[in-house]
Design a protein around this motif. Structure first.
Motif, PDB file in Angstrom:
ATOM      1  N   PRO A 159       0.835  -1.213   0.000  1.00  0.00           N
ATOM      2  CA  PRO A 159       0.000   0.000   0.000  1.00  0.00           C
ATOM      3  C   PRO A 159       0.867   1.259   0.000  1.00  0.00           C
ATOM      4  N   ALA A 160       0.230   2.373  -0.274  1.00  0.00           N
ATOM      5  CA  ALA A 160       0.941   3.651  -0.264  1.00  0.00           C
ATOM      6  C   ALA A 160       1.503   3.908   1.132  1.00  0.00           C
ATOM      7  N   HIS A 161       2.697   4.430   1.155  1.00  0.00           N
ATOM      8  CA  HIS A 161       3.355   4.717   2.425  1.00  0.00           C
ATOM      9  C   HIS A 161       4.342   5.857   2.227  1.00  0.00           C
ATOM     10  N   GLN A 162       4.749   6.430   3.321  1.00  0.00           N
ATOM     11  CA  GLN A 162       5.760   7.476   3.254  1.00  0.00           C
ATOM     12  C   GLN A 162       6.849   7.177   4.262  1.00  0.00           C
ATOM     13  N   VAL A 163       8.052   7.587   3.911  1.00  0.00           N
ATOM     14  CA  VAL A 163       9.179   7.404   4.816  1.00  0.00           C
ATOM     15  C   VAL A 163       9.175   8.573   5.786  1.00  0.00           C
ATOM     16  N   VAL A 164       8.904   8.295   7.039  1.00  0.00           N
ATOM     17  CA  VAL A 164       8.848   9.318   8.081  1.00  0.00           C
ATOM     18  C   VAL A 164      10.265   9.730   8.473  1.00  0.00           C
ATOM     19  N   ARG A 165      11.133   8.750   8.597  1.00  0.00           N
ATOM     20  CA  ARG A 165      12.531   9.001   8.933  1.00  0.00           C
ATOM     21  C   ARG A 165      13.379   8.303   7.883  1.00  0.00           C
ATOM     22  N   GLN A 166      14.055   9.103   7.079  1.00  0.00           N
ATOM     23  CA  GLN A 166      14.938   8.539   6.071  1.00  0.00           C
ATOM     24  C   GLN A 166      15.975   7.658   6.753  1.00  0.00           C
ATOM     25  N   PRO A 167      16.439   6.618   6.077  1.00  0.00           N
ATOM     26  CA  PRO A 167      17.471   5.782   6.686  1.00  0.00           C
ATOM     27  C   PRO A 167      18.684   6.633   7.078  1.00  0.00           C
ATOM     28  N   GLU A 168      19.107   6.458   8.304  1.00  0.00           N
ATOM     29  CA  GLU A 168      20.272   7.185   8.786  1.00  0.00           C
ATOM     30  C   GLU A 168      21.159   6.253   9.585  1.00  0.00           C
ATOM     31  N   ARG A 169      22.430   6.615   9.634  1.00  0.00           N
ATOM     32  CA  ARG A 169      23.406   5.777  10.325  1.00  0.00           C
ATOM     33  C   ARG A 169      23.884   6.476  11.586  1.00  0.00           C
ATOM     34  N   GLY A 170      24.250   5.677  12.533  1.00  0.00           N
ATOM     35  CA  GLY A 170      24.784   6.217  13.775  1.00  0.00           C
ATOM     36  C   GLY A 170      25.586   5.156  14.496  1.00  0.00           C
ATOM     37  N   LEU A 171      25.961   5.461  15.708  1.00  0.00           N
ATOM     38  CA  LEU A 171      26.741   4.536  16.519  1.00  0.00           C
ATOM     39  C   LEU A 171      26.016   4.275  17.832  1.00  0.00           C
TER      40      LEU A 171
END
Length: 153
Positions: free
Chosen positions: A38-50
């Protein structure tokens, strides 16, 4: 330490996330490609961290900071309102996004059984088969040591 009780919904999500976290990105994407997402939106783009990894020496030892590990995370919202979160060790942002999408779909009553049957269950079977194969290979190299007791006391 007392573990909090979790419901069947949370248990289903936890088990699915465990399977997805141990699956290569390409396999998750291939399983999802076969479905109508179904239609969806990315609320938080993939991000990297430690994140700090803590360790203990022995079972009762005091915790200490072992080192840092790379983590990727993402969040996805379906048009029906369900929000899914994906966290994965390493720098694979696409895998975090796909896991977040699966998490959101598992929370949706309309897609829960479809995701379980078409994505999670086949990937769980593949993982279980790989673990069984690895265990069989390991068992084939097992060596039993016997100690002979000498007659001298």
């Amino acid at each position: 330490m007392i573990q909090p009780q979790i419901g069947p919904e949370q248990s289903l999500r936890r088990d699915a996330m465990s399977v997805l976290a141990h699956t290569p990105t390409e396999r998750i994407a291939a399983c999802l490609d076969a479905l109508e997402i179904p239609a969806h939106q990315v609320v938080r783009q993939p991000e990297r961290g430690l994140v700090m990894v803590r360790g203990r020496i022995g079972g009762d030892g005091a915790p200490f900071n072992l080192g840092e590990a790379s983590v990727s995370r993402a969040a996805v919202r379906l048009v029906s309102g369900e929000v899914g979160f994906g966290y994965v060790l390493g720098r694979d942002g696409e895998k975090a996004r796909l896991i977040a999408l699966c998490d959101a779909l598992i929370q949706s009553e309309s897609f829960k059984s479809e995701i379980e049957q078409a994505v999670v269950a086949p990937l769980r079977r593949e993982r279980d088969a790989a673990l069984a194969e690895q265990a069989a290979e390991t068992a084939a190299t097992r060596v039993d040591f016997y100690t002979l007791v000498r007659g001298e006391n």
